[in-house]
Enzyme design. Structure first.
Site, PDB file in Angstrom:
ATOM      1  N   ASP A  75       0.850  -1.188   0.000  1.00 12.91           N
ATOM      2  CA  ASP A  75       0.000   0.000   0.000  1.00 12.91           C
ATOM      3  C   ASP A  75       0.884   1.237   0.000  1.00 12.91           C
ATOM      4  OD1 ASP A  75       0.914   0.011   2.584  1.00 12.91           O
ATOM      5  OD2 ASP A  75      -1.015  -0.418   3.496  1.00 12.91           O
ATOM      6  N   ASP A 135      -7.855  -7.401   1.660  1.00 12.95           N
ATOM      7  CA  ASP A 135      -6.851  -7.630   2.689  1.00 12.95           C
ATOM      8  C   ASP A 135      -7.335  -7.024   3.995  1.00 12.95           C
ATOM      9  OD1 ASP A 135      -5.058  -5.039   3.624  1.00 12.95           O
ATOM     10  OD2 ASP A 135      -6.119  -4.723   1.736  1.00 12.95           O
ATOM     11  N   CYS A 180     -12.868 -27.830  10.409  1.00 15.48           N
ATOM     12  CA  CYS A 180     -11.653 -27.290   9.801  1.00 15.48           C
ATOM     13  C   CYS A 180     -10.587 -28.378   9.714  1.00 15.48           C
ATOM     14  CB  CYS A 180     -11.136 -26.109  10.623  1.00 15.48           C
ATOM     15  SG  CYS A 180      -9.615 -25.370   9.973  1.00 15.48           S
ATOM     16  N   CYS A 232      -7.258 -27.704   9.182  1.00 13.93           N
ATOM     17  CA  CYS A 232      -5.915 -27.171   9.390  1.00 13.93           C
ATOM     18  C   CYS A 232      -5.201 -27.949  10.493  1.00 13.93           C
ATOM     19  CB  CYS A 232      -5.944 -25.677   9.706  1.00 13.93           C
ATOM     20  SG  CYS A 232      -6.315 -25.251  11.416  1.00 13.93           S
ATOM     21  N   CYS A 268      -6.424 -27.407  14.184  1.00 16.36           N
ATOM     22  CA  CYS A 268      -7.664 -28.088  14.576  1.00 16.36           C
ATOM     23  C   CYS A 268      -7.489 -29.604  14.637  1.00 16.36           C
ATOM     24  CB  CYS A 268      -8.780 -27.719  13.598  1.00 16.36           C
ATOM     25  SG  CYS A 268      -9.262 -25.974  13.708  1.00 16.36           S
ATOM     26  N   HIS A 281      -4.463 -20.570  12.193  1.00 22.08           N
ATOM     27  CA  HIS A 281      -5.831 -21.053  12.008  1.00 22.08           C
ATOM     28  C   HIS A 281      -6.728 -20.015  11.339  1.00 22.08           C
ATOM     29  CE1 HIS A 281      -9.830 -22.619  12.640  1.00 22.08           C
ATOM     30  NE2 HIS A 281     -10.129 -21.456  13.244  1.00 22.08           N
TER      31      HIS A 281
END
Length: 383
Positions: A95, A274, A312, A314, A317, A343
């Site tokens: 940015d 974002d 989830c 991931c 988890c 996560h």
């Protein structure tokens, strides 16, 4: 398919304006829609580059203001650019630093020349002009760089918003000229995005969109949303602004990072977004789950040995219980910030991936409705 110089529309959902696409950048192709995690100081807090690659991110965001002040452009240039400095081989969007000047600097003075400000770190004075911001982002080696703009907040009066837009328009023309000159004289290949501003006034938004479209930058960002306005106002101005932008160019809404806002943006044909929200709130105890966000600091999780989110996949988890994560949070262990940030970013990356799949199968509206009905169910926890 419809293609611009950097963007290819792959599929458009039959029930909404949502679309999937391919954004071709110097460090590889980015599949859109895409959420970009924020690495303000050249790092996404609490995560390694290997974590980000494992989750599947093709692009991250870094901040020109912070990197300009520390470690400084000279250090990054000597390192061979930001990619080399942080050892990230994929794409980086930077940015302009304008928002940080307006939100962090203890003193700032805006003129048509640029913005003069005092560093929030050591009080030193600096001047950023549209040309200098382009130059700084080229030194960083940004794959996508943003023009310097004037940020205004929810509740800004019309006269002030019009003046801010006037300066933003002037800065765009100067940034565009500087960007073209750098591309002609150097090996820099990064692209420039113009920013639509205009606060919450339809006539100013229309005027800004017209000037941005006429500038013909490779991509377009929609600025000045999610700055404190009610969600229905966000919806109204997002839809109205998106409608004024060319279909064939990538569209980016800055600063949105919750499931509802992301899905709303995708429905309106937005390709990129974002926010620091998922990692910042993770570090402060707020964790995403398919059944809604939970505040892991609550006592009810002290003896809850179930996975954080049973739906989830991931690694957090699969391996750790809510009880253990609460323990890490309460004891201020560094591992908590690492696991929680991983996560939350995995959750959003998976959400956007599922949204892309739904678009390609012409069922995005149904997907959005079903996801939010579970995520925002009536008995969901309010952290």
């Amino acid at each position: 398919m419809q293609t611009s110089s950097v963007y290819t529309i792959v599929h458009e959902d039959s029930s909404s304006k949502a679309r999937t696409g391919l954004l071709t950048l110097p460090h590889g192709i980015v599949h859109t829609p895409v959420f970009m995690p924020v690495g303000t100081n050249g790092t996404v807090k609490a995560l390694t580059k290997e974590d980000l690659t494992e989750i599947g991110f093709e692009i991250i965001l870094s901040n020109t203001y912070h990197l300009y002040l520390r470690p400084g452009p000279e250090v990054i240039e000597q390192a061979g650019g930001l990619h080399q400095f942080i050892q990230w081989e994929r794409n980086i969007l930077t940015d302009s630093g304008g928002y940080q000047v307006f939100s962090l600097a203890p003193f700032r003075k805006i003129s048509e020349l640029g913005v003069k400000f005092r560093s929030h770190i050591d009080g030193s004075y600096h001047l950023l002009t549209p040309e200098r911001v382009v130059e700084l982002q080229a030194i960083l080696g940004s794959d996508i760089q943003m023009q310097l703009d004037v940020c205004t907040s929810w509740g800004t009066e019309y006269t002030e918003a019009r003046r801010a837009l006037h300066i933003t328009d002037l800065w765009l023309q100067r940034a565009l000229k500087a960007w073209k000159e750098i591309r002609e004289k150097t090996s820099y290949e990064g692209i420039l995005f113009a920013i639509v501003q205009g606060n919450f006034y339809h006539d100013l938004r229309k005027l800004s969109a017209e000037k941005v479209v006429a500038s013909d930058t490779p991509g377009i960002a929609i600025g000045g949303l999610s700055v404190g306005e009610p969600f229905p106002v966000f919806q109204e101005f997002l839809a109205a602004t998106a409608e004024m932008l060319p279909r064939e160019k990538p569209r980016y809404v800055m600063g949105i990072g919750t499931p509802r806002y992301i899905l709303e943006a995708i429905e309106q044909g937005i390709d990129m977004f974002d926010c620091v929200f998922p990692t910042r709130t993770a570090r402060n105890g707020l964790l995403f789950t398919a059944s809604g966000p939970i505040s892991i600091k609550r006592e009810q999780y002290e003896r809850d040995f179930s996975p954080l989110d049973p739906q989830c996949t991931c690694k957090v988890c699969r391996a750790y219980s809510r009880s253990y994560l609460r323990h890490l949070y309460k004891t201020k262990e560094i591992l908590y910030a690492m696991l929680a940030s991983y996560h939350n970013l995995f959750f959003l990356q998976n959400l956007v991936g599922e949204a892309r799949k739904a678009i390609e199968e012409d069922r995005f509206i149904l997907f959005k409705k079903e996801f939010l009905s579970q995520y925002e169910r009536a008995d969901a926890e309010t952290p």
